[in-house]
Scaffold this motif. Structure first.
Motif, PDB file in Angstrom:
ATOM      1  N   ALA A 157      16.438  48.990  30.270  1.00 49.96           N
ATOM      2  CA  ALA A 157      17.238  47.753  30.346  1.00 49.96           C
ATOM      3  C   ALA A 157      17.758  47.371  28.961  1.00 49.96           C
ATOM      4  N   PHE A 158      16.905  47.498  27.939  1.00 47.05           N
ATOM      5  CA  PHE A 158      17.339  47.194  26.569  1.00 47.05           C
ATOM      6  C   PHE A 158      18.389  48.201  26.099  1.00 47.05           C
ATOM      7  N   THR A 159      18.219  49.467  26.463  1.00 52.80           N
ATOM      8  CA  THR A 159      19.199  50.509  26.130  1.00 52.80           C
ATOM      9  C   THR A 159      20.560  50.164  26.726  1.00 52.80           C
ATOM     10  N   ILE A 160      20.557  49.726  27.974  1.00 51.42           N
ATOM     11  CA  ILE A 160      21.795  49.332  28.661  1.00 51.42           C
ATOM     12  C   ILE A 160      22.486  48.200  27.899  1.00 51.42           C
ATOM     13  N   SER A 161      21.693  47.245  27.398  1.00 51.38           N
ATOM     14  CA  SER A 161      22.283  46.117  26.659  1.00 51.38           C
ATOM     15  C   SER A 161      22.886  46.595  25.334  1.00 51.38           C
ATOM     16  N   ILE A 162      22.255  47.569  24.669  1.00 48.59           N
ATOM     17  CA  ILE A 162      22.832  48.138  23.431  1.00 48.59           C
ATOM     18  C   ILE A 162      24.171  48.793  23.756  1.00 48.59           C
ATOM     19  N   LEU A 163      24.221  49.536  24.867  1.00 51.44           N
ATOM     20  CA  LEU A 163      25.461  50.227  25.267  1.00 51.44           C
ATOM     21  C   LEU A 163      26.570  49.225  25.570  1.00 51.44           C
ATOM     22  N   ILE A 205      26.842  46.226  24.204  1.00 56.22           N
ATOM     23  CA  ILE A 205      27.277  45.713  22.895  1.00 56.22           C
ATOM     24  C   ILE A 205      28.211  46.721  22.227  1.00 56.22           C
ATOM     25  N   LYS A 206      27.841  47.990  22.296  1.00 55.63           N
ATOM     26  CA  LYS A 206      28.674  49.054  21.713  1.00 55.63           C
ATOM     27  C   LYS A 206      30.065  49.057  22.345  1.00 55.63           C
ATOM     28  N   LEU A 219      19.762  40.153  30.472  1.00 57.86           N
ATOM     29  CA  LEU A 219      20.517  40.694  29.351  1.00 57.86           C
ATOM     30  C   LEU A 219      22.015  40.782  29.639  1.00 57.86           C
ATOM     31  N   ILE A 220      22.355  41.134  30.871  1.00 55.32           N
ATOM     32  CA  ILE A 220      23.781  41.208  31.249  1.00 55.32           C
ATOM     33  C   ILE A 220      24.432  39.840  31.064  1.00 55.32           C
ATOM     34  N   PHE A 221      23.798  38.803  31.607  1.00 58.03           N
ATOM     35  CA  PHE A 221      24.339  37.444  31.471  1.00 58.03           C
ATOM     36  C   PHE A 221      24.444  37.043  29.994  1.00 58.03           C
ATOM     37  N   PHE A 222      23.378  37.278  29.257  1.00 59.14           N
ATOM     38  CA  PHE A 222      23.347  36.855  27.852  1.00 59.14           C
ATOM     39  C   PHE A 222      24.383  37.617  27.019  1.00 59.14           C
ATOM     40  N   THR A 223      24.492  38.937  27.229  1.00 58.47           N
ATOM     41  CA  THR A 223      25.430  39.764  26.449  1.00 58.47           C
ATOM     42  C   THR A 223      26.874  39.357  26.709  1.00 58.47           C
ATOM     43  N   ILE A 224      27.224  39.216  27.982  1.00 63.77           N
ATOM     44  CA  ILE A 224      28.614  38.877  28.328  1.00 63.77           C
ATOM     45  C   ILE A 224      28.953  37.454  27.859  1.00 63.77           C
ATOM     46  N   PHE A 225      28.023  36.521  28.024  1.00 58.62           N
ATOM     47  CA  PHE A 225      28.261  35.152  27.554  1.00 58.62           C
ATOM     48  C   PHE A 225      28.433  35.097  26.040  1.00 58.62           C
ATOM     49  N   SER A 226      27.667  35.908  25.323  1.00 58.62           N
ATOM     50  CA  SER A 226      27.738  35.911  23.856  1.00 58.62           C
ATOM     51  C   SER A 226      28.984  36.612  23.336  1.00 58.62           C
ATOM     52  N   SER A 227      29.526  37.539  24.122  1.00 63.43           N
ATOM     53  CA  SER A 227      30.623  38.382  23.636  1.00 63.43           C
ATOM     54  C   SER A 227      32.011  37.933  24.104  1.00 63.43           C
ATOM     55  N   MET A 228      32.074  37.044  25.107  1.00 61.22           N
ATOM     56  CA  MET A 228      33.376  36.583  25.611  1.00 61.22           C
ATOM     57  C   MET A 228      33.574  35.101  25.266  1.00 61.22           C
ATOM     58  N   LYS A 229      34.753  34.779  24.767  1.00 59.22           N
ATOM     59  CA  LYS A 229      35.042  33.390  24.384  1.00 59.22           C
ATOM     60  C   LYS A 229      35.209  32.492  25.606  1.00 59.22           C
ATOM     61  N   ASP A 230      35.868  33.017  26.653  1.00 56.75           N
ATOM     62  CA  ASP A 230      36.083  32.239  27.869  1.00 56.75           C
ATOM     63  C   ASP A 230      34.806  32.278  28.713  1.00 56.75           C
ATOM     64  N   LYS A 231      34.044  31.197  28.726  1.00 54.26           N
ATOM     65  CA  LYS A 231      32.727  31.170  29.376  1.00 54.26           C
ATOM     66  C   LYS A 231      32.820  31.233  30.901  1.00 54.26           C
ATOM     67  N   LYS A 285      27.082  40.559  13.408  1.00 46.87           N
ATOM     68  CA  LYS A 285      27.103  40.059  14.788  1.00 46.87           C
ATOM     69  C   LYS A 285      26.523  41.056  15.788  1.00 46.87           C
ATOM     70  N   GLU A 286      26.821  42.321  15.578  1.00 44.99           N
ATOM     71  CA  GLU A 286      26.341  43.365  16.483  1.00 44.99           C
ATOM     72  C   GLU A 286      24.810  43.435  16.470  1.00 44.99           C
ATOM     73  N   TYR A 287      24.229  43.488  15.260  1.00 40.80           N
ATOM     74  CA  TYR A 287      22.769  43.577  15.139  1.00 40.80           C
ATOM     75  C   TYR A 287      22.079  42.270  15.518  1.00 40.80           C
ATOM     76  N   LYS A 288      22.747  41.153  15.254  1.00 34.63           N
ATOM     77  CA  LYS A 288      22.198  39.847  15.640  1.00 34.63           C
ATOM     78  C   LYS A 288      22.036  39.773  17.162  1.00 34.63           C
ATOM     79  N   LEU A 289      23.080  40.205  17.869  1.00 31.06           N
ATOM     80  CA  LEU A 289      23.046  40.197  19.333  1.00 31.06           C
ATOM     81  C   LEU A 289      21.970  41.153  19.858  1.00 31.06           C
ATOM     82  N   MET A 290      21.885  42.316  19.240  1.00 28.70           N
ATOM     83  CA  MET A 290      20.847  43.290  19.630  1.00 28.70           C
ATOM     84  C   MET A 290      19.450  42.704  19.441  1.00 28.70           C
ATOM     85  N   SER A 291      19.261  41.991  18.315  1.00 32.56           N
ATOM     86  CA  SER A 291      17.932  41.427  18.030  1.00 32.56           C
ATOM     87  C   SER A 291      17.559  40.366  19.063  1.00 32.56           C
ATOM     88  N   LEU A 292      18.532  39.551  19.475  1.00 32.21           N
ATOM     89  CA  LEU A 292      18.273  38.533  20.503  1.00 32.21           C
ATOM     90  C   LEU A 292      17.946  39.172  21.847  1.00 32.21           C
TER      91      LEU A 292
END
Length: 402
Positions: free
Chosen positions: A157-163, A165-166, A205-217, A351-358
């Motif tokens: 699951a964590f690997t998927i979240s890294i992918l 972010i990538k 992680l899907i919810f958190f990653t997409i919310f953190s990476s897209m400006k339009d919430k 930003k990339e590593y910050k998101l990964m750490s969260l």
């Protein structure tokens, strides 16, 4: 004049090997861990190292966990058992190796080595699933090749979240295509395995990653909802293992609510939590001491009319935070809260590593509420590798500012 050995470079190489070995080989991980620790010891500079550690919250938290665990001998008495239990914490020393002796230019190599190894692990998992090979006694119905299904699903699951972010940060179309392909195969792999913890982490992680990476919430919510809904619908339709595990969980919780029956897998976890909370409340100051079995589990089980024979099969509370709190009392509870705090508050500017750490923090916290992650090797390696890395990125970014 004799050329000085570049210890940082060689320790960094060993840590890359350690990151690569973690998903596929305990023996190789142990070897790289031992070599990195030995080189870290030989490197010296202990005055500078201790100056770094004493100003770092993660280092203090780990030292507090190990130190107070050893100190508990004074009031719980069993020195041999305590030393054997604490000896497992040796895997956490890698955090200190990273913090003082890792070269930041190899950060991307650590992530890449880990992803490559997870890719190889995934190929092995599919080979077992499609019955192309037989590996040990692993069933095609639960093809987790090198770890328990709970740990594998969490790491996956964590690997998927890294992918993911990538995908958001990668500009090269060739790499983007690879990350999309890897994301799809890894997600499918997650749902043909038996680890429900990883599937719960996946949603978070899907919810958190997409919310953190897209400006339009609003778009972010809709996108993440569609991805999760589509993934779970496909998994429920095509993965017999996922279908069975979801139905089993529903049955377990329904038995608890309607029949007061705690004998299923889900019910047993609820019972263990109740037993753990009661144990902590009965021994809040000094805890019950370090042990390989739950303190007076039969007595507590009978007090709640649980099936004592069923509950007494468990060696721990299936929760890191509950286990530490019951063993070490108020200090254990404080350490547990500090671990949660540290995991969510790495001050990283990239930003990339910050998101990964969260995302790692969220993954490990959820994992730790369902498993005793500080008492088995792979979860401890998972913790040491990524907290060690993110903790070091934080330090080196601050250092470069000055």
């Amino acid at each position: 004049m004799q050329k000085q050995i570049d210890y940082k470079k060689y320790i960094s190489y060993l840590l890359i090997g350690y990151a690569f070995s973690f998903p596929i080989s305990k023996a190789a991980t142990n070897l790289f861990e031992i070599l990195a620790i030995l080189l870290w010891i030989v490197e010296g500079n202990w005055k500078e190292k201790f100056a770094l550690y004493k100003n770092n919250l993660l280092s203090i938290t780990i030292a507090l966990l190990i130190g107070f665990s050893l100190l508990s001998i004074l009031w719980h008495g069993n020195a041999e058992l305590t030393f054997r239990y604490v000896a497992k914490y040796r895997h956490l020393l890698i955090i200190f190796v990273f913090y003082s002796s890792f070269d930041n230019k190899y950060t991307s190599h650590i992530i890449s080595a880990f992803l490559l190894s997870m890719f190889l692990s995934e190929i092995m998992s599919y080979a077992i699933f499609f019955e192309l090979i037989k590996y040990k006694n692993i069933s095609p119905n639960d093809p987790s090749p090198f770890m328990s299904h709970m740990t594998y699903s969490t790491v996956l699951a964590f690997t998927i979240s890294i992918l993911l972010i990538k995908l958001f940060y990668e500009k090269n179309l060739k790499y983007k295509f690879f990350y999309i392909l890897f994301f799809l195969t890894a997600t499918t792999n997650l749902f043909i395995n038996g680890g429900r913890t990883g599937q719960i982490i996946f949603i978070s992680l899907i919810f958190f990653t997409i919310f953190s990476s897209m400006k339009d919430k609003i778009k972010a919510f809709i996108s993440s909802f569609i991805i999760v809904l589509l993934t779970f619908s496909l998994a429920y339709s095509f993965s017999e293992n996922f279908d069975n595990r979801v139905n089993q969980l529903y049955t377990d919780f329904n038995n608890v609510i309607t029949h007061n029956n705690y004998t299923g897998s889900g019910g047993s976890r609820i019972a263990l939590t109740i037993v753990g909370v009661d144990t902590f409340l009965d021994h809040p100051l000094l805890g019950t001491g370090l042990a390989y079995n739950i303190h007076n589990i039969t007595v507590y089980a009978k007090a709640h009319n649980f099936n004592a024979q069923q509950i007494s099969r468990f060696a721990d509370y299936h929760s890191t935070f509950l286990t530490i709190s019951t063993q070490l009392g108020i200090v254990g509870l404080l350490i547990s809260l500090l671990i949660i705090y540290v995991l969510l508050t790495f001050k990283i500017k990239n930003k990339e590593y910050k998101l990964m750490s969260l995302l790692f923090g969220i993954s490990f916290i959820i994992f730790s509420f369902t498993h005793n992650t500080f008492h088995t090797m792979n979860p401890m390696i998972f913790f040491a590798l990524f907290t060690g890395l993110f903790n070091t990125i934080q330090r080196l970014e601050t250092q470069h500012e000055h």
